[in-house]
Design a protein around this motif. Structure first.
Motif, PDB file in Angstrom:
ATOM      1  N   THR A 137      57.606 -47.752 -16.084  1.00  0.00           N
ATOM      2  CA  THR A 137      58.399 -48.012 -15.448  1.00  0.00           C
ATOM      3  C   THR A 137      59.156 -49.272 -17.352  1.00  0.00           C
ATOM      4  OG1 THR A 137      56.660 -49.823 -16.398  1.00  0.00           O
ATOM      5  CG2 THR A 137      57.975 -49.094 -13.939  1.00  0.00           C
ATOM      6  N   ILE A 138      58.544 -48.440 -18.563  1.00  0.00           N
ATOM      7  CA  ILE A 138      58.765 -49.332 -19.600  1.00  0.00           C
ATOM      8  C   ILE A 138      60.148 -48.463 -20.324  1.00  0.00           C
ATOM      9  CG2 ILE A 138      58.332 -49.403 -22.523  1.00  0.00           C
ATOM     10  CD1 ILE A 138      56.412 -50.880 -20.513  1.00  0.00           C
ATOM     11  N   LYS A 139      61.195 -48.450 -20.442  1.00  0.00           N
ATOM     12  CA  LYS A 139      62.702 -47.407 -21.038  1.00  0.00           C
ATOM     13  C   LYS A 139      62.163 -48.369 -22.643  1.00  0.00           C
ATOM     14  CE  LYS A 139      64.304 -47.186 -16.535  1.00  0.00           C
ATOM     15  NZ  LYS A 139      63.033 -48.094 -15.920  1.00  0.00           N
ATOM     16  N   ILE A 140      62.852 -46.994 -23.015  1.00  0.00           N
ATOM     17  CA  ILE A 140      62.358 -47.662 -24.525  1.00  0.00           C
ATOM     18  C   ILE A 140      63.375 -47.594 -25.427  1.00  0.00           C
ATOM     19  CG2 ILE A 140      61.025 -46.904 -27.037  1.00  0.00           C
ATOM     20  CD1 ILE A 140      58.851 -46.067 -25.594  1.00  0.00           C
ATOM     21  N   ILE A 141      64.672 -48.039 -26.220  1.00  0.00           N
ATOM     22  CA  ILE A 141      65.177 -48.265 -26.902  1.00  0.00           C
ATOM     23  C   ILE A 141      65.341 -47.967 -28.121  1.00  0.00           C
ATOM     24  CG2 ILE A 141      68.008 -49.354 -27.450  1.00  0.00           C
ATOM     25  CD1 ILE A 141      67.747 -50.183 -24.602  1.00  0.00           C
ATOM     26  N   ARG A 142      65.541 -47.187 -29.135  1.00  0.00           N
ATOM     27  CA  ARG A 142      64.926 -47.197 -30.537  1.00  0.00           C
ATOM     28  C   ARG A 142      65.978 -47.612 -30.933  1.00  0.00           C
ATOM     29  NH1 ARG A 142      64.152 -41.245 -33.982  1.00  0.00           N
ATOM     30  NH2 ARG A 142      66.146 -40.971 -32.521  1.00  0.00           N
ATOM     31  N   VAL A 143      65.673 -48.537 -32.349  1.00  0.00           N
ATOM     32  CA  VAL A 143      66.116 -49.108 -33.027  1.00  0.00           C
ATOM     33  C   VAL A 143      64.932 -48.907 -34.251  1.00  0.00           C
ATOM     34  CG1 VAL A 143      67.282 -51.083 -31.769  1.00  0.00           C
ATOM     35  CG2 VAL A 143      64.926 -51.295 -33.022  1.00  0.00           C
ATOM     36  N   PRO A 144      66.815 -49.255 -35.574  1.00  0.00           N
ATOM     37  CA  PRO A 144      66.717 -49.184 -36.540  1.00  0.00           C
ATOM     38  C   PRO A 144      64.897 -49.773 -37.802  1.00  0.00           C
ATOM     39  CG  PRO A 144      68.739 -49.853 -36.810  1.00  0.00           C
ATOM     40  CD  PRO A 144      68.323 -49.497 -35.251  1.00  0.00           C
ATOM     41  N   CYS A 145      65.125 -50.999 -36.576  1.00  0.00           N
ATOM     42  CA  CYS A 145      63.928 -52.128 -37.439  1.00  0.00           C
ATOM     43  C   CYS A 145      64.023 -53.031 -36.239  1.00  0.00           C
ATOM     44  CB  CYS A 145      64.621 -52.601 -38.626  1.00  0.00           C
ATOM     45  SG  CYS A 145      63.461 -53.866 -39.290  1.00  0.00           S
ATOM     46  N   SER A 146      62.817 -54.082 -36.194  1.00  0.00           N
ATOM     47  CA  SER A 146      62.947 -54.961 -35.165  1.00  0.00           C
ATOM     48  C   SER A 146      64.361 -55.781 -35.864  1.00  0.00           C
ATOM     49  CB  SER A 146      61.856 -56.097 -34.934  1.00  0.00           C
ATOM     50  OG  SER A 146      61.085 -55.866 -35.876  1.00  0.00           O
ATOM     51  N   GLY A 147      64.211 -56.385 -37.350  1.00  0.00           N
ATOM     52  CA  GLY A 147      64.982 -56.926 -37.363  1.00  0.00           C
ATOM     53  C   GLY A 147      66.288 -56.712 -36.796  1.00  0.00           C
ATOM     54  N   ARG A 148      66.780 -55.287 -36.451  1.00  0.00           N
ATOM     55  CA  ARG A 148      68.200 -55.260 -35.740  1.00  0.00           C
ATOM     56  C   ARG A 148      68.510 -55.782 -34.055  1.00  0.00           C
ATOM     57  NH1 ARG A 148      72.406 -54.752 -34.135  1.00  0.00           N
ATOM     58  NH2 ARG A 148      74.058 -53.321 -33.377  1.00  0.00           N
ATOM     59  N   VAL A 149      67.261 -56.141 -33.599  1.00  0.00           N
ATOM     60  CA  VAL A 149      67.590 -57.179 -32.089  1.00  0.00           C
ATOM     61  C   VAL A 149      68.276 -58.059 -32.256  1.00  0.00           C
ATOM     62  CG1 VAL A 149      66.117 -56.912 -29.917  1.00  0.00           C
ATOM     63  CG2 VAL A 149      65.677 -55.323 -31.536  1.00  0.00           C
ATOM     64  N   ASN A 150      69.222 -58.194 -32.360  1.00  0.00           N
ATOM     65  CA  ASN A 150      70.213 -59.325 -32.092  1.00  0.00           C
ATOM     66  C   ASN A 150      69.350 -59.932 -30.868  1.00  0.00           C
ATOM     67  OD1 ASN A 150      72.138 -61.092 -30.963  1.00  0.00           O
ATOM     68  ND2 ASN A 150      73.848 -59.637 -32.257  1.00  0.00           N
ATOM     69  N   PRO A 151      68.997 -61.086 -30.619  1.00  0.00           N
ATOM     70  CA  PRO A 151      69.467 -61.855 -28.966  1.00  0.00           C
ATOM     71  C   PRO A 151      69.487 -61.512 -28.173  1.00  0.00           C
ATOM     72  CG  PRO A 151      68.620 -63.112 -30.894  1.00  0.00           C
ATOM     73  CD  PRO A 151      69.115 -62.715 -31.487  1.00  0.00           C
ATOM     74  N   THR A 152      71.282 -61.387 -28.676  1.00  0.00           N
ATOM     75  CA  THR A 152      72.581 -61.543 -27.548  1.00  0.00           C
ATOM     76  C   THR A 152      71.595 -59.590 -26.915  1.00  0.00           C
ATOM     77  OG1 THR A 152      74.129 -61.877 -28.946  1.00  0.00           O
ATOM     78  CG2 THR A 152      74.398 -60.718 -27.431  1.00  0.00           C
ATOM     79  N   PHE A 153      70.997 -58.839 -27.087  1.00  0.00           N
ATOM     80  CA  PHE A 153      70.872 -57.104 -26.717  1.00  0.00           C
ATOM     81  C   PHE A 153      69.668 -57.741 -25.529  1.00  0.00           C
ATOM     82  CE2 PHE A 153      70.902 -54.859 -30.873  1.00  0.00           C
ATOM     83  CZ  PHE A 153      72.143 -55.594 -30.672  1.00  0.00           C
ATOM     84  N   ILE A 154      69.344 -58.725 -26.141  1.00  0.00           N
ATOM     85  CA  ILE A 154      67.961 -59.020 -25.057  1.00  0.00           C
ATOM     86  C   ILE A 154      68.362 -59.793 -23.843  1.00  0.00           C
ATOM     87  CG2 ILE A 154      65.563 -60.620 -24.532  1.00  0.00           C
ATOM     88  CD1 ILE A 154      65.388 -61.170 -27.583  1.00  0.00           C
ATOM     89  N   MET A 155      69.635 -60.707 -24.072  1.00  0.00           N
ATOM     90  CA  MET A 155      70.294 -61.619 -22.457  1.00  0.00           C
ATOM     91  C   MET A 155      70.660 -60.267 -22.137  1.00  0.00           C
ATOM     92  SD  MET A 155      69.624 -64.195 -22.108  1.00  0.00           S
ATOM     93  CE  MET A 155      71.288 -65.556 -21.102  1.00  0.00           C
TER      94      MET A 155
END
Ligand code: SF4
Ligand code: SF4
Lengths: 324, 140
Positions: free
Chosen positions: B35-53
């Motif tokens: 059920t898990i789909k992985i998106i690779r990002v350079p760093c967890s710091g790249r995750v903009n909260p907008t991505f979550i929304m």
């Protein structure tokens, strides 16, 4: 005693005569009796129409970007200065722009006004029971004249909600101060409305915000008025990647409001201008306030509304909490 | 006939630790839910909260952010910034009515294949119990 308006005229005259400024930004009477709109003067004669009183005024700081950003960026080489009427909240906005390197302090002449809070005409009308024809304001009271009767209301009762929670009553630094400080109206940080929402269940909260957001027409006035929203290219305007789509849907409204609020997290100075300009009265202050409240709580920031060189989200401490 | 609800989970995994951790889980033949789909990002710091929304909007039922352990960040401090942002964003999402249980942040190093598989299984379980997310989700 000279009124503030007279004192301002005197100062403006001096500034223009000495050729110190190219522009003066202030307020003039608006289209209705009690509304005030921004006014711009390039010479003393134009400044004669300007007034200072205690009716609700628009926020002027954002105009400084238009006037001064090219000078600050070194695109045009001029040492022109702009004078601006500044209350405490305006000062925080100006400070925001200076900290963000959008404008330079040396290009601005801060003309300070101490402020006890501005008058909410709607509240006065409500207390009077009809539309007031005349409103006079003195040190402690507001006298609203109706068709037949007059009502004397204490200022504290009709002060704007955002002014009740003001965190800076007069500019911290100024080049010219128009009056001595007078703090009659008590001001308190008040998160009680936010706490009320926090107490609701998740479902109730979602429904509450859906109701609010559904009214939003996405006019972007809240963004345009905000000094913390000073990016040259806004995420809402770019189409690649298209973070905000054009569909009219609840999910899109949530997207918009989440992005807007979160982009000013740690940068919002609690001026309340976004809420003021919103044509459909969305309580944006409750979103910004929640973020300020959490920043203060989580990261031990004393007053999240005061712009600092490094923003709360632009730094970290090793002992930040692990759990939200 | 009832169909069992299969959640849609998006995992933002940092390239240096957690994504390699996922690789580790894979090469060691460990099982974790599909059920898990992985998106690779350079760093967890790249995750903009907008991505979550955005993930919620496009149909995710849960979002997981996986990054290097504090102090192990490839870029020194990216995960500390991510943590601050995450703390604030979680509270804020909760405030606008999106269940905070649907969002989780975990530190998973490149060697922790076992932890990766365990966290994924746990989170998938939690989300299955919570059921599908309809809040702030686009209508199709
Ligand atoms: S978000 Fe609203 S209250 Fe905060 S600085 Fe911007 S206009 Fe002022
Ligand atoms: S000013 Fe009000 S209606 Fe306009 S975009 Fe902002 S919240 Fe929506």
């Amino acid at each position: 005693m000279m009124t503030m308006t007279e004192k301002m005229r005197e100062q403006v005259k001096e500034l223009f005569v000495n050729n110190e400024i190219k522009l003066f930004i202030g307020f003039e009477k608006g289209f209705t009796k009690f509304s005030r709109i921004p006014a711009f003067a390039e010479n003393y004669d134009e400044a004669k129409k300007m007034i200072i009183d205690e009716f609700e005024t628009p926020f002027l700081a954002k105009y400084l970007i238009r006037e001064l950003e090219e000078v600050a960026a070194g695109i045009v080489e001029k040492s022109e200065r702009v004078a601006i009427l500044t209350r405490g909240c305006d000062y925080l906005g100006i400070r925001r722009l200076i900290v963000d390197n959008i404008i330079l302090r040396e290009n601005i002449v801060i003309v300070g006004i101490p402020c006890d809070g501005l008058i909410d005409v709607k509240k006065a009308n409500k207390l009077l029971g009809e539309e007031a024809r005349e409103i006079t304001i003195d040190e402690e009271n507001v006298i609203a004249k109706g068709k037949t009767e007059n009502k004397i209301i204490s200022k504290a009762e009709v002060v704007l909600d955002r002014c009740r929670q003001c965190i800076m009553c007069e500019p911290k630094e100024s080049d010219i101060m128009l009056a001595e400080k007078t703090a009659n109206v008590k001001k308190n940080k008040d998160y009680s409305k936010i706490e009320e929402i926090e107490k609701m269940s998740a479902k109730e909260r979602y429904e509450f915000w859906s109701r609010q957001f559904e009214r939003c027409i996405r006019c972007f006035a809240c963004r345009d008025a905000c000094t913390a929203c000073n990016c040259r290219k806004c995420i809402f305007d770019i189409t690649e990647p298209e973070m905000l789509e054009k569909t009219v849907a609840t999910s899109e409204q949530f997207m918009f409001h989440f992005i807007r609020a979160f982009h000013v997290a740690g940068r919002c100075s609690a001026c309340g201008e976004c809420e003021r300009v919103c044509p459909v009265d969305i309580p944006l202050g409750l979103l910004n306030g929640k973020l300020r409240k959490d920043i203060e709580f989580l990261f031990n920031v004393e007053e999240a509304g005061i712009p600092s060189e490094i923003e709360p989200l632009g730094e970290f401490k090793l002992d930040d909490p692990d759990e939200w | 006939m009832s169909v069992k609800f299969k959640p849609n989970i998006i995992c933002f995994a940092c390239n240096w630790c957690s994504y390699t951790g996922a690789d580790m889980a894979g090469t060691s033949r460990m099982k974790y839910p599909a059920t898990i789909k992985i998106i690779r990002v350079p760093c967890s710091g790249r995750v903009n909260p907008t991505f979550i929304m955005k993930a919620y909007q496009k149909g995710a039922d849960g979002v997981l952010i996986a990054g290097c352990h504090p102090g192990d960040c490839h870029y020194n401090s990216g995960n500390y910034f991510a943590k601050r942002r995450f703390l604030l964003a979680t509270r804020f999402m909760n405030y606008i009515g999106i269940d905070a249980k649907r969002l989780r942040m975990e530190w998973i190093s490149a060697a922790e294949g076992v932890k990766f598989a365990r966290v994924m299984a746990e989170f998938s379980e939690t989300i299955s119990e919570l059921g599908p997310n309809w809040r702030a989700r686009e209508e199709v």
